[in-house]
Write a protein that holds these residues in place. Structure first.
Motif, mmCIF file in Angstrom:
data_model
loop_
_atom_site.group_PDB
_atom_site.id
_atom_site.type_symbol
_atom_site.label_atom_id
_atom_site.label_comp_id
_atom_site.label_asym_id
_atom_site.label_seq_id
_atom_site.Cartn_x
_atom_site.Cartn_y
_atom_site.Cartn_z
ATOM 1 N N ALA A 144 -9.056 -43.430 -12.877
ATOM 2 C CA ALA A 144 -8.964 -44.527 -13.841
ATOM 3 C C ALA A 144 -8.778 -45.879 -13.169
ATOM 4 N N GLU A 145 -8.102 -45.883 -12.014
ATOM 5 C CA GLU A 145 -7.709 -47.148 -11.400
ATOM 6 C C GLU A 145 -8.598 -47.605 -10.255
ATOM 7 N N LEU A 146 -9.247 -46.698 -9.565
ATOM 8 C CA LEU A 146 -10.032 -47.069 -8.387
ATOM 9 C C LEU A 146 -11.524 -47.026 -8.679
ATOM 10 N N ASP A 147 -12.238 -47.994 -8.125
ATOM 11 C CA ASP A 147 -13.700 -47.956 -8.264
ATOM 12 C C ASP A 147 -14.371 -47.443 -6.999
ATOM 13 N N ARG A 148 -13.551 -47.128 -5.972
ATOM 14 C CA ARG A 148 -14.082 -46.517 -4.756
ATOM 15 C C ARG A 148 -12.960 -45.781 -4.031
ATOM 16 N N LEU A 149 -13.354 -44.748 -3.284
ATOM 17 C CA LEU A 149 -12.428 -44.025 -2.426
ATOM 18 C C LEU A 149 -13.227 -43.552 -1.224
ATOM 19 N N ASP A 150 -13.020 -44.220 -0.094
ATOM 20 C CA ASP A 150 -13.848 -44.012 1.087
ATOM 21 C C ASP A 150 -13.343 -42.918 2.012
ATOM 22 N N ILE A 151 -12.038 -42.699 2.027
ATOM 23 C CA ILE A 151 -11.440 -41.721 2.943
ATOM 24 C C ILE A 151 -10.347 -40.958 2.198
#
Length: 314
Positions: free
Chosen positions: A92-99
């Motif tokens: 809900a809160e993040l628009d990306r998660l790279d790692i």
């Protein structure tokens, strides 16, 4: 891997400004991993059970890394409902998660205990909770072209799975049970990479182990052996182990280096892979068996009730 990469340190990592990382755990290696990622400019989220302990760790890192972009989110890996709530919040809160670094673990409990869902504690926390977390976060990880790092261990060579007794209900031996959880983490990393490549998820999945890390957990365990533990803590342990800051190098390499190969396993290169500079880690033949990995995946889906989201299924 080129030989000159064996001297890799965090200074060799490419800048990570604008990228987002999640690391599970609030003690031991987690501190060194979070700090290393923060030094590259990444926004780092520490995920763990204790808000008080997590915030204290982050405050200490901020004092050493001015301007570090750090935050804490609560999750109890011994409870699948908590994992689900954590993932819902991230989605809900993040628009990306790279790692995503699946670091948190329970190590070689002296007696058998269970998670709130009735799983053997080490298997539940070390493998099943992270399995559920990755699958729940899969849409965001895929959209971000993320790298997922699962923590393996040389202990993965201790045995094989008994699929009729995955929870060690009939026979519980601490190091054997722990080793099978690390085997599960390693095989999950490899199977996740295979499925990502086959179905176009865009995720790079790798495993890494720290060798013999001289964490507080090691000292706590030695303290349970009054005489032998005292002697080992002052002789054998300093000789064969390395501090968390060095032990974390292989995990940071796996998370950050462009030289990493999906499905690989990385760790220290000195005697019996207990410490030293980073390089490819050895893998037991059993851990390469796709039939076992596929069955483990299916069992993990059944036990957790979590599956790959419909939109990402082939």
């Amino acid at each position: 891997m080129k030989r000159d990469l064996l001297a890799w340190t965090i200074e060799d990592a490419p800048p990570q400004s604008g990228r987002v990382a999640v690391v599970t755990g609030t003690s031991g290696l987690a501190t060194a991993i979070v700090e290393g990622l923060a030094r590259t400019g990444a926004q780092v989220i520490m995920a763990g059970r204790s808000v008080e302990r997590g915030e204290a760790v982050l405050d200490a890192i901020r004092s050493r890394v001015p301007g570090a972009a750090l935050s804490f989110r609560q999750v109890d890996l011994a409870e699948l409902a908590s994992v689900a709530a954590f993932c819902d919040g991230v989605l809900a809160e993040l628009d990306r998660l790279d790692i995503l670094v699946c670091n948190a673990a329970v190590m070689a409990e002296l007696g058998r205990s269970e998670t709130r869902d009735g799983f053997e504690m080490m298997f539940g926390v070390n493998h099943l909770a992270h399995f559920a977390m990755v699958l729940r976060l899969l849409p965001l990880l895929s959209r971000s072209g993320a790298r997922v790092v699962s923590l393996s261990s040389g202990a993965h060579k201790y045995g094989e799975f008994d699929f009729d007794d995955l929870q060690s209900e009939r026979a519980f031996k601490p190091m054997g049970a722990y080793g099978r959880t690390k085997l599960a983490c390693l095989m999950f990393a490899k199977e996740l990479q295979r499925r990502s490549a086959a179905q176009g998820w865009g995720i790079t999945s790798v495993a890494a182990h720290p060798g013999f890390a001289r964490t507080q957990g090691v000292h706590d365990r030695l303290a349970t052996l009054p005489v032998v533990g005292w002697i080992a803590g002052r002789t054998v342990v300093p000789l064969l182990s390395h501090p968390p800051e060095q032990a974390a190098q292989s995990i940071l390499f796996a998370a950050l280096s462009p030289e990493v190969e999906g499905g690989g396993n990385y760790g220290p290169q000195a005697w019996r892979e207990l410490k030293g500079p980073v390089g490819p880690a050895s893998v037991a033949h059993y851990a390469e068996r796709r039939d076992v990995a596929e069955r483990l995946w299916a069992e993990s889906e059944r036990l957790t009730g979590v599956r790959v989201p419909e939109a990402l299924r082939a």
